[in-house]
Design an enzyme around this catalytic site. Structure first.
Site, PDB file in Angstrom:
ATOM      1  N   TYR A   1       0.855  -1.196   0.000  1.00 32.64           N
ATOM      2  CA  TYR A   1       0.000   0.000   0.000  1.00 32.64           C
ATOM      3  C   TYR A   1       0.883   1.235   0.000  1.00 32.64           C
ATOM      4  O   TYR A   1       1.508   1.559   1.009  1.00 32.64           O
ATOM      5  CB  TYR A   1      -0.932  -0.042   1.216  1.00 32.64           C
TER       6      TYR A   1
ATOM      7  N   LYS B   1      -1.635  -1.499  -3.861  1.00 32.73           N
ATOM      8  CA  LYS B   1      -2.607  -0.408  -3.875  1.00 32.73           C
ATOM      9  C   LYS B   1      -1.816   0.878  -4.043  1.00 32.73           C
ATOM     10  O   LYS B   1      -1.043   1.256  -3.171  1.00 32.73           O
ATOM     11  CB  LYS B   1      -3.423  -0.368  -2.581  1.00 32.73           C
TER      12      LYS B   1
END
Length: 297
Positions: A138, A166
Site C-alpha cells: 500500500y 494499492k
C-alpha cells in the site's frame, strides 16, 4: 501468484469504522457489511486508513477484522489492513490474522520514519515470510512521507505471496511501469477514487474506494462496466461521483466520509477518535453538494 485475480478486483470498499462516543460500534459494522453485500461491492478492506486503524489498539484492530469476517460469513472477500511503521508490529498483527478468514492483507508503507528503498524491501520481505496470507503493498506517500518506488515493487513481486499493490499516488504513469517490472499478473488496485476509472482502462484490476462507503452500488456498477470495456457507461456514472471522489478529502480522510455516512443514515453518529475531529461547518456544504450531484440525497 497464489491467489486468483477475481478475489481482488472491482470496487473494494475502504470500510469506515463506526463509533459511538469514540468506541467501536460492532452492530453498525454488521449493518455496513450487509449494505455492501446487498449493493454488490466486490470486497471490503477492514482496518485501513479509512477505518482509523492508527487510533485503535492492536486488540481492537484484530477484533474489528475478526468481526467483519464473521459478519461477512463468506459472502464477500475481506482484506485486512495490517501495516505499521515498525516491522515487528506489522509482523505481530499479520501473524494474529492467520486463520481468521481474510483473503489477504493490505500493508501500508512505513510512515514517519522514512526508510530507504532497501529498508522498505526488507520490511515487506519480513512480513511476507511471517505468513502464507497474500500481501498487497500500500503506497500512499502523501500520508507516509515515503514513496515505494516501482523498481522496489518489482523486486518485491518476486516474493511468492506479495501479489499486488494499492497505489494511492494518483500518478497513472506508474501503472504500466509497475506492470512491466512486476509482471502482468501482478495486481494493481487504485487507491485514488478520482483516477480509479482511468487506472482500470489502463489495465488495473480495481479500486480500493472511499466513495464506495456512500455509493456502493454505483461504484460496483462503474467498475464492472469499465472492466467489461463499456467505458462510456462507466464514465457517465463516474461523472456523477467525481465531486465526491475529490471532496471526501477536503479534510483528512475519514473525517468527511464519516460525516457523509451519518447524513445518509448509514451510521448513527460521525464519531472519531482524537487527534481526528468532526468535519468543520465550513466544509459541510461542499460535501452536501457532492452528495446531491451523486444523486444520494
Amino acid at each position: 501468484m497464489i491467489m486468483s485475480v477475481p478475489l481482488f478486483h472491482g470496487s473494494i470498499v475502504a470500510l469506515l469504522t463506526p463509533m459511538t462516543h469514540g468506541e467501536v460500534n460492532y452492530q453498525e459494522i454488521k449493518n455496513l457489511v450487509e449494505y455492501h453485500i446487498q449493493a454488490g461491492s466486490h470486497g471490503i478492506v477492514a482496518m485501513g486508513t479509512t477505518g482509523e486503524s492508527t487510533t485503535l489498539s492492536i486488540d481492537e484492530h484484530v477484533k474489528v477484522i475478526k468481526k467483519t469476517v464473521e459478519f461477512a460469513d463468506g459472502r464477500i472477500p475481506i482484506i485486512a489492513g495490517s501495516g505499521s511503521n515498525a516491522t515487528s508490529e506489522a509482523v505481530t498483527i499479520t501473524k494474529l490474522l492467520n486463520g481468521v478468514g481474510v483473503v489477504g492483507c493490505l500493508s501500508v508503507v512505513p510512515y514517519y520514519n522514512k526508510p530507504t528503498q532497501e529498508g522498505l524491501y526488507l520490511h515487506y520481505k519480513a512480513i511476507a515470510e511471517s505468513t502464507e496470507l497474500p500481501q498487497i503493498l500500500y503506497n500512499v506517500p502523501s500520508r507516509t512521507g515515503c514513496d515505494l518506488k516501482p523498481e522496489t515493487i518489482g523486486r518485491l513481486s518476486e516474493i511468492p505471496n506479495i501479489i499486488g499493490v494499492k497505489e494511492a499516488t494518483g500518478d497513472l504513469t506508474r501503472l504500466p511501469l509497475i506492470k512491466t517490472l512486476a509482471g502482468e499478473d501482478f495486481i494493481f488496485l487504485s487507491g485514488d477514487d478520482a483516477t480509479g476509472l482511468e487506472s482500470m482502462k489502463l489495465g488495473g484490476q480495481g479500486v480500493i474506494s472511499v466513495t464506495n462507503n456512500l455509493a456502493a452500488a454505483d461504484m460496483a456498477k462503474m467498475c464492472e462496466l469499465v472492466l467489461a470495456g463499456n467505458f462510456a457507461e462507466a464514465e457517465a456514472i463516474n461523472q456523477r461521483l467525481i465531486d465526491l471522489h475529490h471532496d471526501l478529502f477536503i479534510e483528512a480522510n475519514p473525517i468527511p466520509v464519516k460525516w457523509a455516512a451519518y447524513k445518509l443514515g448509514l451510521i448513527s453518529e460521525p464519531s472519531l477518535r482524537l487527534p481526528l475531529t468532526p468535519l468543520s461547518e465550513t466544509a459541510q456544504p461542499t460535501i452536501l453538494k457532492a452528495l446531491q450531484k451523486a444523486g444520494l440525497i
